[in-house]
Scaffold this active site. Structure first.
Site, short mmCIF file in Angstrom:
data_model
loop_
_atom_site.label_atom_id
_atom_site.label_comp_id
_atom_site.label_asym_id
_atom_site.label_seq_id
_atom_site.Cartn_x
_atom_site.Cartn_y
_atom_site.Cartn_z
N TYR A 98 0.85 -1.19 0.00
CA TYR A 98 0.00 0.00 0.00
C TYR A 98 0.89 1.24 0.00
O TYR A 98 1.96 1.23 -0.58
CB TYR A 98 -1.00 -0.04 1.17
CG TYR A 98 -2.17 0.87 0.89
CD1 TYR A 98 -2.98 0.65 -0.22
CD2 TYR A 98 -2.43 1.97 1.68
CE1 TYR A 98 -4.02 1.51 -0.53
CE2 TYR A 98 -3.48 2.84 1.37
CZ TYR A 98 -4.26 2.60 0.27
OH TYR A 98 -5.29 3.46 -0.05
N ARG A 151 -8.56 10.64 -8.42
CA ARG A 151 -7.67 11.32 -7.47
C ARG A 151 -6.91 10.26 -6.68
O ARG A 151 -7.17 10.03 -5.51
CB ARG A 151 -8.49 12.22 -6.53
CG ARG A 151 -7.65 13.22 -5.76
CD ARG A 151 -8.40 13.76 -4.56
NE ARG A 151 -8.78 12.73 -3.62
CZ ARG A 151 -7.96 12.22 -2.71
NH1 ARG A 151 -6.71 12.60 -2.63
NH2 ARG A 151 -8.40 11.28 -1.88
N LYS A 169 -5.91 -1.97 -0.95
CA LYS A 169 -6.79 -1.73 0.20
C LYS A 169 -7.37 -3.04 0.70
O LYS A 169 -7.43 -3.31 1.91
CB LYS A 169 -7.92 -0.80 -0.23
CG LYS A 169 -8.43 0.12 0.84
CD LYS A 169 -7.52 1.33 1.00
CE LYS A 169 -8.11 2.38 1.89
NZ LYS A 169 -7.25 3.56 2.02
N GLU A 241 -13.32 5.03 -2.86
CA GLU A 241 -11.90 5.31 -2.67
C GLU A 241 -11.37 6.17 -3.81
O GLU A 241 -11.54 5.84 -4.99
CB GLU A 241 -11.12 3.99 -2.62
CG GLU A 241 -9.66 4.13 -2.28
CD GLU A 241 -9.41 4.51 -0.83
OE1 GLU A 241 -8.35 5.09 -0.55
OE2 GLU A 241 -10.28 4.23 0.00
N ASP A 242 -10.72 7.27 -3.47
CA ASP A 242 -9.98 8.10 -4.43
C ASP A 242 -10.84 8.63 -5.57
O ASP A 242 -10.40 8.71 -6.73
CB ASP A 242 -8.77 7.34 -4.97
CG ASP A 242 -7.67 7.23 -3.91
OD1 ASP A 242 -7.81 7.83 -2.84
OD2 ASP A 242 -6.66 6.54 -4.16
N ASP A 264 -13.49 6.28 2.49
CA ASP A 264 -12.33 6.19 3.36
C ASP A 264 -11.51 7.47 3.36
O ASP A 264 -10.93 7.85 4.38
CB ASP A 264 -11.45 5.01 2.94
CG ASP A 264 -10.34 4.74 3.95
OD1 ASP A 264 -10.65 4.59 5.15
OD2 ASP A 264 -9.16 4.72 3.55
N ASP A 265 -11.46 8.18 2.23
CA ASP A 265 -10.69 9.42 2.16
C ASP A 265 -11.30 10.49 3.06
O ASP A 265 -10.58 11.37 3.57
CB ASP A 265 -10.64 9.93 0.72
CG ASP A 265 -10.03 8.91 -0.22
OD1 ASP A 265 -8.89 8.50 0.02
OD2 ASP A 265 -10.71 8.51 -1.18
N ASN A 401 -0.07 11.91 1.23
CA ASN A 401 0.61 10.78 0.61
C ASN A 401 0.83 11.07 -0.87
O ASN A 401 0.09 11.86 -1.47
CB ASN A 401 -0.26 9.52 0.74
CG ASN A 401 -0.25 8.96 2.14
OD1 ASN A 401 0.78 8.81 2.75
ND2 ASN A 401 -1.44 8.66 2.66
#
Length: 564
Positions: A98, A151, A169, A241-242, A264-265, A401
């Site tokens: 990850y 993203r 993930k 996610e993203d 999650d973000d 990150n």
């Protein structure tokens, strides 16, 4: 390891029937029954020996991407062995599978591609999403991680190359919380990409078109959500996610009361950041209600963290307005003046002439600064020194990150504050030795401390809608698991080496909470929730390769009793 080409019968599909992946651990009888006797060396190896070979090969590699490719290859061939080694050396290998290496792997996805993992659903598949789900070989999916690749970490729009994120993930769902790998499904939604480099890359594997931002995009996401529930059930956990900021917030608002879903973000990042603040308050000696927080960045991560901090403050007795007044945000345009509906709560009257982030620090005098801008080293030496002057124990969270996007390094944060700061980062940094000989171990505010344990609780409890209060409870549980000794070492989170136990304990606490609040739908309610959770987690020991039933022509499997 086991190769489907060695067998006289149809091969398992990707991510399917993982009891076959035993490599040289097949017994003589099993080799004879499978028709692979003689196609493997005669030695029957234990999993211990296989793990030793795996670990020795990894130690010879120095390039993180090379390690990533090797690890993913082992996952394809022998899933239980992969997870055993990952769990035994989670601190070293989590940054490979990850953050941060997975970001590099995503940028190179088309160049290192070996075998598809997960489902690829494109804008051209509208009207056929359910049939695509039917092509997935596993019928008992419990959790899905989905991205549209817009993203990816701090790297931007990577289109279908973003598949590395759901895959990585879900590795952590299994390694950290023991959720069975065959119950996990990674999905990428391909609606095109605005990344010109990818659109001109002959090895790019997605649609060669600009992102579709029309109603067709929303219709595709709606169809996907409906198809998931229709096939797998309404308590199937769907993690977003993203996604780009705009879509992330509106999809969370749109779906959170209709489906078992979270982002999650927004929510996972918020929970792990709040846990760090709750741990820090033990060292600082003041409650969270007395802190002033200045964010660098005002996107989904910042707003998610800010809203959860407000929730924690109000739970401690202050009003919502008072809590919001303690939180400031600074983005590329300066302190928030132009607002959108998501940011409005954290906009204040101008405190004076603020031309830079350093001006904002000196004017607002925060007790904590939290970086989530993804723009690199913007916590300058002057900013860090200013925080050290304003606070006896400044709180500095550089959460962006991957590593090169972090707002500062652990070394700068510690050395420029004489070791007084309480530091956490999104990507891992090594221990820092100060001039007086003290060694401080920085905390990594990794979402992996949150989402696996929360997901395990949600799955075993039959939760259908995930409230933000669940993430508040998760943050409190995580902070409670940090010992005084670990806090004295500079940590704000328990060691990653203990993350399986951390996740299990979190699942138990969250499970107690959702049943107490009437959020659970799986009955009868287990009386011994600790025992119940621990009995459900997947282990990496080999079962017999013989399943209870398989219907493959020409192969007669007699029933066997499996160990789990």
């Amino acid at each position: 390891g086991y190769s489907p080409s060695l067998t006289p019968f149809p091969s398992p599909l990707p991510c399917c029937k993982n009891c076959f992946h035993l490599g040289m651990a097949f017994t003589l009888q099993e080799r004879q029954i499978l028709g692979i006797h003689g196609l493997l060396p005669p030695k029957v190896e234990t999993q211990d020996t296989q793990a030793m070979r795996f670990q020795n090969n990894l130690k010879k590699m120095t390039d993180p991407l090379e390690k990533y490719i090797y690890l993913m290859g082992i996952q394809e061939r022998n899933e239980r062995l992969f997870y055993r080694v990952l769990m035994e050396d989670i601190e070293e290998l989590m940054p490979i599978v990850y953050t941060p290496t997975v970001g590099l792997a995503c940028t190179q996805y088309g160049h290192i591609f070996r075998r598809p993992k997960g489902l690829f659903i494109s804008i051209r598949d509208r009207g056929h999403v359910r049939s695509i789900l039917d092509n997935w070989p596993e019928s008992n999916v419990a959790v899905i991680v989905v991205t549209d690749g817009e993203r990816i970490l701090g790297l931007g729009d990577l289109g279908v190359y973003g598949m590395g994120i759901p895959v990585g993930k879900l590795c952590l769902y299994t390694a950290c919380a023991g959720i069975r790998p065959e119950r996990c499904l990674p999905v990428v939604i391909d609606v095109g990409t605005d990344n010109e480099t990818l659109l001109h890359d002959p090895l790019y594997m997605g649609l060669y078109q600009k992102r579709d931002r029309s109603q067709a995009y929303d219709d595709l996401i709606d169809e996907f959500m409906e198809a998931v529930v229709e096939k797998y059930g309404q308590d199937t956990l769907i993690q977003f996610e993203d996604f780009g900021n705009h879509n992330a917030f509106r999809f969370l608002r749109k779906y959170r009361e209709k489906y078992c879903t979270f982002n999650d973000d927004i929510q996972g990042t918020a929970s792990v950041a709040l846990a760090g603040l709750l741990a820090a308050q033990r060292a600082v000696g003041k409650p969270i209600t007395e802190h002033r927080v200045l964010f660098l960045g005002a996107g989904e991560a910042a707003l998610g963290i800010a809203n959860l901090i407000v929730m924690a403050m109000t739970e401690s007795g202050v009003s919502q307005d008072e809590a919001q007044n303690k939180i400031w945000m600074y983005d590329k345009y300066g302190l928030l003046v132009k607002v959108n509906a998501n940011q409005e709560a954290f906009v204040h009257d101008s405190p004076g002439d603020v031309q830079s982030f350093l001006d904002a620090v000196n004017t607002i005098k925060p007790t904590a600064i939290i970086g989530v801008a993804g723009a690199g080293r913007l916590f300058t030496h002057d900013v860090i020194k200013a925080m050290g002057t304003l606070n006896e124990r400044p709180i500095i969270f550089a959460l962006s990150n991957p590593t090169n996007k972090a707002e500062c390094t652990a070394e700068d944060a510690y050395k420029l504050t004489d070791g007084r700061c309480l530091f956490a980062s999104g990507s891992p940094f090594g221990p820092v030795t100060l001039s007086d000989g003290r060694v401080l171990t920085p905390g990594q505010g990794n979402n992996a401390y949150i989402f696996p344990g929360v997901a395990l609780a949600v799955i075993v409890s039959g939760v259908r809608h995930i409230s933000d209060t669940v993430f508040l409870e998760a943050a409190k549980t995580l902070a409670e698991q940090l010992t005084d000794k670990e806090l004295a070492e500079g940590r704000l989170y328990p060691p990653l080496s203990n993350i399986r136990e951390v996740s299990v304990q979190m699942a138990v606490k969250v499970m107690e909470y959702v049943y107490a609040k009437g959020m659970a739908f799986r009955y009868p309610e287990p009386l011994d929730k600790n025992g119940f959770v621990r009995a459900t987690v997947w282990n990496t020991q080999y079962d017999s390769f013989l399943p209870d039933t398989y219907d493959w022509p020409g192969v007669n499997f007699s029933p066997k009793t499996k160990s789990e």
